[in-house]
Motif scaffolding. Sequence first.
Motif, short mmCIF file in Angstrom:
data_model
loop_
_atom_site.label_atom_id
_atom_site.label_comp_id
_atom_site.label_asym_id
_atom_site.label_seq_id
_atom_site.Cartn_x
_atom_site.Cartn_y
_atom_site.Cartn_z
N THR A 1 30.33 31.45 44.42
CA THR A 1 31.14 32.01 44.66
C THR A 1 31.20 33.55 44.26
O THR A 1 31.24 34.42 43.71
N VAL A 2 30.08 33.74 43.38
CA VAL A 2 29.98 35.00 42.26
C VAL A 2 28.50 35.12 42.49
O VAL A 2 27.76 34.28 43.52
N ALA A 3 27.67 36.50 42.28
CA ALA A 3 26.95 36.50 41.88
C ALA A 3 26.17 36.59 41.27
O ALA A 3 26.40 36.00 40.30
N PRO A 4 24.49 35.79 41.52
CA PRO A 4 23.63 35.61 40.94
C PRO A 4 23.09 36.62 39.61
O PRO A 4 22.86 37.79 40.37
N VAL A 5 23.14 36.73 39.08
CA VAL A 5 22.34 37.03 37.19
C VAL A 5 20.77 37.11 37.09
O VAL A 5 20.11 36.51 37.78
N THR A 6 20.33 38.36 37.12
CA THR A 6 19.71 38.84 37.25
C THR A 6 18.59 39.05 35.70
O THR A 6 19.84 40.69 34.99
N ARG B 1 31.90 40.92 40.99
CA ARG B 1 31.90 39.21 41.84
C ARG B 1 31.65 38.54 40.55
O ARG B 1 32.40 37.40 39.95
N ASP B 2 30.50 38.66 39.30
CA ASP B 2 30.70 38.39 38.04
C ASP B 2 32.14 38.33 37.30
O ASP B 2 32.54 38.11 36.39
N VAL B 3 32.18 39.95 37.48
CA VAL B 3 33.74 40.31 36.62
C VAL B 3 34.66 39.89 36.33
O VAL B 3 35.55 39.20 36.64
N GLY B 4 34.91 39.56 38.02
CA GLY B 4 36.11 39.50 39.02
C GLY B 4 36.10 37.65 38.71
O GLY B 4 36.91 37.50 38.22
N TRP C 1 41.04 43.66 40.95
CA TRP C 1 40.09 44.34 42.54
C TRP C 1 41.61 45.10 42.90
O TRP C 1 40.41 45.69 43.89
N VAL C 2 41.71 45.05 42.72
CA VAL C 2 42.59 46.21 43.47
C VAL C 2 42.85 47.65 42.74
O VAL C 2 41.95 48.76 43.92
N MET D 1 31.51 51.09 41.95
CA MET D 1 32.25 49.49 41.39
C MET D 1 31.91 48.82 40.93
O MET D 1 32.19 47.70 39.83
N GLU D 2 31.09 49.29 39.85
CA GLU D 2 29.16 48.21 39.40
C GLU D 2 29.92 49.06 38.15
O GLU D 2 30.14 48.76 36.68
N GLY D 3 30.23 50.58 37.63
CA GLY D 3 30.66 50.98 36.64
C GLY D 3 32.02 50.63 36.63
O GLY D 3 32.59 50.59 35.08
N TRP D 4 32.72 50.74 37.10
CA TRP D 4 33.97 49.55 36.75
C TRP D 4 34.42 48.57 36.67
O TRP D 4 34.89 48.34 35.59
N ALA D 5 32.94 47.39 37.42
CA ALA D 5 33.51 46.44 36.72
C ALA D 5 32.45 46.17 35.25
O ALA D 5 33.35 45.88 34.85
#
Length: 303
Positions: free
Chosen positions: A18-23, A38-41, A222-223, A256-260
């Motif tokens: 349910t989360v994206a894979p880590v690279t 998704r990881d951070v969420g 997530w908001v 979005m990535e910067g916010w995460a």
Amino acid sequence: MIRRLLQRFLPAAQPVQTVAPVTESIAEPEQPYTWSPRDVGFHDAVLDGWFLNDSGELLKGFAITADDTVLDVGCGEGGATLFAARQGASVIFTDSEHDKVRDLARQIEAQSTRPGLGLVSNSLPLPLVDGCASKVMCLEVMEHVDQPESFMAELVRMGRPGALYLLSVPAPVGEHLQKGIAPPSYYRSPNHVQIFTPERFAAMVEDAGLVIEHRQATGFFWVMGMIFFWASEKAACQDPGGAVRDRIHAPYPPLMEGWARTWDELLQRPDGLAIKQVLDQFMPKSQVIIARKPLDAGQPHEQ
């Protein structure tokens, strides 16, 4: 921190997570990982009490055991159903989208020694007998339903006497805020056609005959993440077609990535959890209810 949590709560044996894979960066292995929204969420959700493998609780207060028959109505990508299957429960899962039911059925077959039943249905009615489940889950679904009271009555019909329910819908503050930036299609069928105040949500649950045991509101991360997603799509002159969160995948917009990354950094501060809790109450993404179906007279308590 998040990497350790992912390894602990999401076993590597899962073919789809349910989360994206880590690279990792091969050139600079000592550098910090870049975490997707998704990881951070997911980490944010664990801090709220979700996905507690050690206690078998999908959410704190909603434990699942091998003795349970779990019904997940509107299963989506299936994160909740897969968690239940990992606890050894028998699972029944439904969704209106055939592809989601098919894909989840394949995962259940590969990961569980107990049979699962997947149904394509709009849940009005559900093609199941009364009292088929000891645990009923319906997460972020009722906002899509034209007749939520009838839908709720159908959920109650599915539970045995004493059954425990885990229910969630978007919180109104986040919904109203996104109306200023999300495409109009996001608030038309089959997307969000209902906005539930906390009072309306609780009344609908209680009027259907359930007793509320726990309530919480969380998801500030997530908001803001969705607002940044909508802004990025508009700036790129793209129409996401009323995208919902489970359809947003990598590559993510840089905003979005910067916010995460910013949220991850905040959570690692000594006062990060306290700040998160204040913001979750101020502007939550979701409101959650754990409720129980009362026992019939003379009926033994079934978990």
